[in-house]
Design an enzyme around this catalytic site. Sequence first.
Site, PDB file in Angstrom:
ATOM      1  N   ALA B 144      13.906 -90.204 -52.404  1.00 43.71           N
ATOM      2  CA  ALA B 144      13.631 -89.231 -51.348  1.00 43.71           C
ATOM      3  C   ALA B 144      12.141 -89.026 -51.111  1.00 43.71           C
ATOM      4  O   ALA B 144      11.756 -88.229 -50.276  1.00 43.71           O
ATOM      5  CB  ALA B 144      14.288 -87.908 -51.706  1.00 43.71           C
ATOM      6  N   HIS B 145      11.305 -89.735 -51.898  1.00 41.02           N
ATOM      7  CA  HIS B 145       9.871 -89.507 -51.766  1.00 41.02           C
ATOM      8  C   HIS B 145       9.326 -90.210 -50.534  1.00 41.02           C
ATOM      9  O   HIS B 145       9.703 -91.347 -50.241  1.00 41.02           O
ATOM     10  CB  HIS B 145       9.143 -89.985 -53.025  1.00 41.02           C
ATOM     11  CG  HIS B 145       9.532 -89.229 -54.241  1.00 41.02           C
ATOM     12  ND1 HIS B 145       8.836 -88.152 -54.704  1.00 41.02           N
ATOM     13  CD2 HIS B 145      10.603 -89.364 -55.065  1.00 41.02           C
ATOM     14  CE1 HIS B 145       9.441 -87.666 -55.775  1.00 41.02           C
ATOM     15  NE2 HIS B 145      10.510 -88.382 -56.010  1.00 41.02           N
ATOM     16  N   ARG B 238      20.806-110.277 -68.584  1.00 45.31           N
ATOM     17  CA  ARG B 238      19.712-111.182 -68.986  1.00 45.31           C
ATOM     18  C   ARG B 238      18.359-110.475 -68.944  1.00 45.31           C
ATOM     19  O   ARG B 238      17.414-110.924 -69.551  1.00 45.31           O
ATOM     20  CB  ARG B 238      19.682-112.403 -68.077  1.00 45.31           C
ATOM     21  CG  ARG B 238      20.941-113.217 -68.293  1.00 45.31           C
ATOM     22  CD  ARG B 238      20.833-114.588 -67.714  1.00 45.31           C
ATOM     23  NE  ARG B 238      22.144-115.219 -67.833  1.00 45.31           N
ATOM     24  CZ  ARG B 238      22.670-116.018 -66.939  1.00 45.31           C
ATOM     25  NH1 ARG B 238      21.991-116.317 -65.859  1.00 45.31           N
ATOM     26  NH2 ARG B 238      23.851-116.536 -67.126  1.00 45.31           N
ATOM     27  N   ASP B 343      17.231 -82.056 -62.018  1.00 42.71           N
ATOM     28  CA  ASP B 343      16.532 -82.640 -60.878  1.00 42.71           C
ATOM     29  C   ASP B 343      16.962 -81.902 -59.609  1.00 42.71           C
ATOM     30  O   ASP B 343      17.140 -82.486 -58.553  1.00 42.71           O
ATOM     31  CB  ASP B 343      16.820 -84.140 -60.758  1.00 42.71           C
ATOM     32  CG  ASP B 343      15.762 -84.856 -59.915  1.00 42.71           C
ATOM     33  OD1 ASP B 343      14.716 -84.233 -59.644  1.00 42.71           O
ATOM     34  OD2 ASP B 343      15.992 -86.006 -59.519  1.00 42.71           O
TER      35      ASP B 343
END
Lengths: 280, 458
Positions: B144-145, B238, B343
């Site tokens: 959202a930045h 991997r 958050d």
Amino acid sequence: MRLIIRDGPEEVGRYVGNYIAKRINDFKPTAEKPFVLGLPTGSSPIPTYKHLIGLVNKGELSFKNVITFNMDEYVGLPRDHSESYHTFMFREFFSYIDIDPNNVHILDGNAPDLVAECAAYEATIKAQGGIELFLGGIGEDGHIAFNEPGSSLSSRTRIKTLAYDTILANSRFFGGDLSKVPRMALTVGVATVLDAREVVVVVTGQRKSVALSKAIEEGVNHLTTLSALQLHPWALIAVDEDATAELHVKTVKYFKSLERVQEEVERNKANLNENASSVD
Amino acid sequence: MDLLCFTNCFLPQEDGSLVRRDLWVDSAHGCILDAQKTFYTIRKRPTQLIDLGSNILSPGFLDIQINGAYGFDFSIYSDDQSYLAGLEMISKRIVETGVTRLTQERSVYPKLLSLLSPHSFLHSASLLGWHAEGPFLQQVKRGAHAQPLLLSAPKGIASIEEVYGPENLAPGGPGVRMITAAPELQGIMESIHHLSDRGVIFSIGHSIASSKIATEAVLRGARLITHLFNAMPQLHHRDPAIIGLLGAGGPYSTRPVPVTPHSPRNSAVALDERVTPPQTPVLDPTYGSVHRGRRGQKGMLLAEGDEFERPFYGIIVDGIHSHPNSVRLAYTAHPEGCILVTDAMSFLDPHLPNGPHEWRDGRRIVKEGDKIFLEGTDTLAGSIITLDACVRNFSLFTSTPLSCAIRCATYNPAKCLGIENKKGTLRPGADADLVVLDRNDGTVLSTWVAGKMVWSRK
């Protein structure tokens, strides 16, 4: 000496707890005339402590005017170590009851001068007018407090080197590590216990049965220091059925019958009092 | 001295267990007491007894990542006064969710930071400092930045100082306590140790770092992963990248772990039934010597000098930002590192009714339980979960007792911040920030800050 036999450790704890509560309440302790109580550590007195805590919670007993003296403490073990007897007493008993911390006495195993600490302990007991009731437990070899086999029966509060068996037995509390078990302890002497006006000893479990037999069925002997109790004028031993395993059937029956007779006498006496008061 | 005794309660321990014990608190000094020491040394006992009815007495929750709540957004600034008022309002209200300590989070910086030192308002949660999430974030994982605000740090630590202001990064000073950044950006990797030297926690987040880069960041001092699973590459077998750090052990191990049969050297012979105890004492010659702990006991073998400590990770346990299975996977891999974070956005408010609400720029959001959407879309508009709800969710998702979930909202975040002697713990000497939780369902019953009750369920 009286021997009280109950079914299991809980019943013994209830009996002894009620007994001590009655003694304290009958004594009507005040700040000027406190009740002086000697206390042990170890697994045998835990049910008694639990029962006493219950009585305090129910408001039937108060430790406000009770002064306590503990039997013993390790030397060199920090006071807040999980196995110190300071920790034990706080964890199992003092944190739950309404006792004034200033009235609690436990030997200081970290005192700079241990001999002086022991002498001061004896003096403090004397200054409080002596111990009214000493509660005790025993080890598997019949020791009372840390007065292990061979201790003088006229011993006073002093430093004791622990017996190898006791170090082994106690290692289970130190993670099975022998090197961590303290080698010395401060303990009240046999004579200190016998000085109390009354002595009550809790003995539970089959592992203590040989010691119990030696202490009450044989003569006074320094190899079983509990046997010195035979010389005390007001002693009570409370045991569970398991602890009687090594006693003669005759001994068990004798003490059980004695309790019956005692109960009968008390009942009659109560009836008499009742009749007497109804006549008034 | 005014002593309180919380009794008839269960205390969550630092190892995630729960013990029934009393807690003694000095409410005048606002700290937790060593009950035994108080009894024997100071010779006092509590004057006031508080019966908690067999509920849980937990350290106050710490939220190390929160953007706003109750309609106030930490990243929107109009003037000093209204900003501080907003902070105070949140601090006062958030205690109903059991939170007693916050590190706020924001995305645009320097002049604000100077006036925002750790704050403490009366009868409320206090602010520990700032968690700066950005602007050193990876473009493709910016979430959202806003894109135009994102930067790299071509001059290393100097660039970082330029953005936050050097005074806000000063060691021990107020201001920024944590920085979330992408270590793969230019100049960031070289700055990590500068930041950790100053006591600023470096957190890996909004990043596409590979396993190699992520590992190097940790070796250079990164202590945390920001909202695990979100804004980072997904787990690839991997190259497990940032998430793979949870499985890291000895990346530079040179030898296999040797097998040592269990044989405690000093065990009592009497306890071993196969050996007859000797009649005469055979005492250990090492009696009284100090036993030193061995290194690398957790089964990870490190080459000489390599101390690889797995980072902590923040995780949003709203059941939306990470699936319950993912939460369980992460926790199973690294339980000591787990930190619950909200958050949360400014819509965090348990009293906010479901339905549409006005948002910024004339847009509206729709609240639906713990989710908020942009109206007319299914785009998530951030998290609005409260930390106490995270604790309850966590317990459900991972099938662990509440006490384990509590550890992830108390002791673990405190340890990450290096303040575990004072916060997030019930150790003697710690601040008496406490929360009483229902033992059965984990709802918050009352909250205490510095030994005084600041909120209780009516």
